[in-house]
Motif scaffolding. Structure first.
Motif, PDB file in Angstrom:
ATOM      1  N   LEU A 107       0.764  -1.305   0.053  1.00 30.99           N
ATOM      2  CA  LEU A 107       0.105   0.079   0.368  1.00 30.99           C
ATOM      3  C   LEU A 107       0.954   0.860   0.115  1.00 30.99           C
ATOM      4  O   LEU A 107       0.115   1.983  -0.905  1.00 30.99           O
ATOM      5  N   LEU A 108       1.721   0.989   0.893  1.00 31.32           N
ATOM      6  CA  LEU A 108       2.694   2.607   0.795  1.00 31.32           C
ATOM      7  C   LEU A 108       3.182   2.676  -0.962  1.00 31.32           C
ATOM      8  O   LEU A 108       4.043   2.993  -1.173  1.00 31.32           O
ATOM      9  N   ALA A 109       3.916   1.414  -1.300  1.00 37.16           N
ATOM     10  CA  ALA A 109       4.320   1.759  -2.538  1.00 37.16           C
ATOM     11  C   ALA A 109       3.650   1.722  -3.170  1.00 37.16           C
ATOM     12  O   ALA A 109       3.978   2.961  -4.132  1.00 37.16           O
ATOM     13  N   MET A 110       2.462   1.681  -3.976  1.00 38.97           N
ATOM     14  CA  MET A 110       1.301   2.173  -4.239  1.00 38.97           C
ATOM     15  C   MET A 110       1.083   3.723  -4.362  1.00 38.97           C
ATOM     16  O   MET A 110       0.914   4.270  -5.536  1.00 38.97           O
ATOM     17  N   VAL A 111       1.578   4.206  -2.791  1.00 41.13           N
ATOM     18  CA  VAL A 111       0.871   5.412  -2.202  1.00 41.13           C
ATOM     19  C   VAL A 111       2.318   6.120  -2.910  1.00 41.13           C
ATOM     20  O   VAL A 111       1.883   7.187  -3.982  1.00 41.13           O
ATOM     21  N   VAL A 112       3.601   6.173  -2.867  1.00 43.99           N
ATOM     22  CA  VAL A 112       4.345   6.807  -3.263  1.00 43.99           C
ATOM     23  C   VAL A 112       4.671   6.166  -4.814  1.00 43.99           C
ATOM     24  O   VAL A 112       4.814   7.662  -6.009  1.00 43.99           O
TER      25      VAL A 112
ATOM     26  N   GLU B  47      17.097  -2.610   6.524  1.00 42.25           N
ATOM     27  CA  GLU B  47      16.761  -3.441   7.955  1.00 42.25           C
ATOM     28  C   GLU B  47      15.701  -2.485   7.975  1.00 42.25           C
ATOM     29  O   GLU B  47      15.310  -1.808   8.392  1.00 42.25           O
ATOM     30  N   HIS B  48      14.209  -3.946   8.766  1.00 40.90           N
ATOM     31  CA  HIS B  48      13.627  -3.285   9.632  1.00 40.90           C
ATOM     32  C   HIS B  48      13.397  -3.874  10.282  1.00 40.90           C
ATOM     33  O   HIS B  48      13.831  -5.287  10.453  1.00 40.90           O
ATOM     34  N   TYR B  49      12.818  -3.422  11.799  1.00 41.54           N
ATOM     35  CA  TYR B  49      12.199  -4.255  12.755  1.00 41.54           C
ATOM     36  C   TYR B  49      11.729  -3.815  13.498  1.00 41.54           C
ATOM     37  O   TYR B  49      10.803  -4.430  14.426  1.00 41.54           O
ATOM     38  N   ASP B  50      10.905  -2.373  13.680  1.00 41.09           N
ATOM     39  CA  ASP B  50       9.626  -2.058  13.672  1.00 41.09           C
ATOM     40  C   ASP B  50       8.839  -1.433  12.312  1.00 41.09           C
ATOM     41  O   ASP B  50       9.376  -0.278  11.845  1.00 41.09           O
ATOM     42  N   ILE B  51       7.743  -2.275  12.204  1.00 37.03           N
ATOM     43  CA  ILE B  51       6.896  -1.826  10.847  1.00 37.03           C
ATOM     44  C   ILE B  51       6.769   0.003  10.900  1.00 37.03           C
ATOM     45  O   ILE B  51       6.664   0.567   9.407  1.00 37.03           O
ATOM     46  N   SER B  52       5.931   0.849  11.922  1.00 39.06           N
ATOM     47  CA  SER B  52       6.214   1.768  12.138  1.00 39.06           C
ATOM     48  C   SER B  52       7.429   2.850  11.724  1.00 39.06           C
ATOM     49  O   SER B  52       6.977   3.825  10.256  1.00 39.06           O
ATOM     50  N   MET B  53       8.484   2.697  11.900  1.00 38.07           N
ATOM     51  CA  MET B  53       9.978   3.104  11.623  1.00 38.07           C
ATOM     52  C   MET B  53      10.312   3.049  10.605  1.00 38.07           C
ATOM     53  O   MET B  53      11.030   3.639  10.167  1.00 38.07           O
ATOM     54  N   TYR B  54      10.165   1.697  10.201  1.00 33.13           N
ATOM     55  CA  TYR B  54      10.341   1.128   8.961  1.00 33.13           C
ATOM     56  C   TYR B  54       9.612   2.918   7.804  1.00 33.13           C
ATOM     57  O   TYR B  54      10.122   2.967   7.000  1.00 33.13           O
ATOM     58  N   CYS B  55       8.316   2.728   7.670  1.00 33.34           N
ATOM     59  CA  CYS B  55       7.591   3.466   6.926  1.00 33.34           C
ATOM     60  C   CYS B  55       7.634   5.106   6.641  1.00 33.34           C
ATOM     61  O   CYS B  55       7.912   5.260   5.966  1.00 33.34           O
ATOM     62  N   VAL B  56       8.056   5.150   8.292  1.00 30.76           N
ATOM     63  CA  VAL B  56       8.831   6.787   8.777  1.00 30.76           C
ATOM     64  C   VAL B  56      10.135   6.702   7.702  1.00 30.76           C
ATOM     65  O   VAL B  56      10.205   8.241   7.149  1.00 30.76           O
ATOM     66  N   GLN B  57      10.907   5.980   8.058  1.00 28.52           N
ATOM     67  CA  GLN B  57      12.698   5.275   7.320  1.00 28.52           C
ATOM     68  C   GLN B  57      12.010   6.341   5.401  1.00 28.52           C
ATOM     69  O   GLN B  57      12.745   6.689   5.026  1.00 28.52           O
ATOM     70  N   VAL B  58      11.114   5.151   5.034  1.00 21.93           N
ATOM     71  CA  VAL B  58      11.294   4.836   3.778  1.00 21.93           C
ATOM     72  C   VAL B  58      10.700   6.472   3.498  1.00 21.93           C
ATOM     73  O   VAL B  58      10.791   7.277   2.115  1.00 21.93           O
TER      74      VAL B  58
END
Length: 300
Positions: A159-164, A213-224
């Motif tokens: 979903l995040l990739a499609m929005v971007v 690398e990602h350990y927490d999905i919410s922080m990973y999305c923020v980093q993206v």
């Protein structure tokens, strides 16, 4: 010796499994493109309609790119590995076709596959679809890799990739001097080459932003999202820098007025813009993703 033949036999069996997934992929087109029933269910003649050939087989190449990210783990048994591959292959098949449907609905909302490919044999439209097929395949492959066999993570990242990708496709009109819809209607190749370079470059940036690398999905999305925002700042700088370094301009030689609109419709100008977009995106990805600061700055 028996072990070698056993492994060869297993590989042959797995080839048939992969072909089975491709068979599912072929008929899954009918869910999103009902007008492709003739092309899917009957014998296909590649030379009959070049635009349809490009449209159909670019998607085949794209899906095989995604399948290359999957594998077979025979340590859990051949039947379980086959089941895992078939389920994930079918799932990525659906995601890939849905992604293409969404992107083309955003970018090519003024055009229909039936009219442009089947009736008009519009090669410009087909080349743009080819760029979508390859770029979405690269992004989907990265998302599948990062999901680590988790359906929830796969769905969130997709979903995040499609929005971007959707928002990035709208950024193209701010960078090009070409009239996108009009030149597609006129079947001019320049807009196809220009847009192909742009969308492939954007997929390179998006894929690089998700590849971490990602350990927490919410922080990973923020980093993206932070990486994509940084890329949005750096990208125009590289584009301007390339124009300055290679001394390019959109003016005719020996004239002060901008070049004629007809000059912007040829292959040369389209390839120039597409190359500029792609090169700027690759260099931007280097600055955004491939700089290691180490400990040159103190931590407090």
């Amino acid at each position: 010796m028996n072990e070698i033949f056993d492994r060869l036999l297993i590989r042959i069996i797995l080839v048939s499994v992969v072909c089975g997934v491709l068979f599912v992929y072929k008929y899954a087109h009918l869910l999103f493109y009902p007008t492709m029933k003739k092309q899917v269910t009957k014998r296909f003649y590649p030379s009959e309609n070049p635009a349809d050939t490009i449209h159909m087989f670019s998607r085949l190449v794209g899906f095989t790119i995604i399948l290359s990210s999957l594998g077979f783990d025979e340590s859990h048994g051949i039947f379980l590995s086959i089941f895992h591959f078939f389920v994930w292959g079918s799932l990525t098949c659906g995601l890939y076709l849905l992604s293409l449907f969404l992107i083309e609905s955003i970018v090519l909302y003024n055009f229909e596959y039936k009219d442009e490919v089947l009736k008009r044999q519009n090669l410009t439209y087909a080349i743009i679809c080819l760029s979508h097929a390859l770029s979405i395949a690269h992004v989907t492959r990265t998302v599948v890799d990062q999901s680590e066999n988790s359906l929830v993570i796969l769905f969130v990242l997709w979903l995040l990739a499609m929005v971007v990708m959707g928002f990035s496709s709208k950024y193209y009109t701010l960078l090009t001097k070409l009239n996108f819809n009009r030149l597609i209607t006129q079947q001019r190749p320049s807009v196809a080459l220009s847009y192909a370079g742009y969308t492939l470059g954007i997929s390179w940036l998006v894929g690089g932003s998700f590849d971490q690398e990602h350990y927490d999905i919410s922080m990973y999305c923020v980093q993206v999202m932070l990486k994509m925002l940084l890329a949005l700042i750096i990208y125009p700088l590289f584009k301007r820098g390339l124009e300055y370094v290679f001394k390019t301009r959109t003016y005719a030689a020996g004239a002060d007025a901008p070049i004629q609109d007809t000059d912007q419709q040829n292959w040369g100008y389209g390839f120039y813009e597409g190359s500029l977009f792609l090169a700027a995106a690759i260099l931007t990805s280097m600055i955004v993703n491939h700089i290691q600061f180490g400990t040159i700055y103190p931590f407090f």
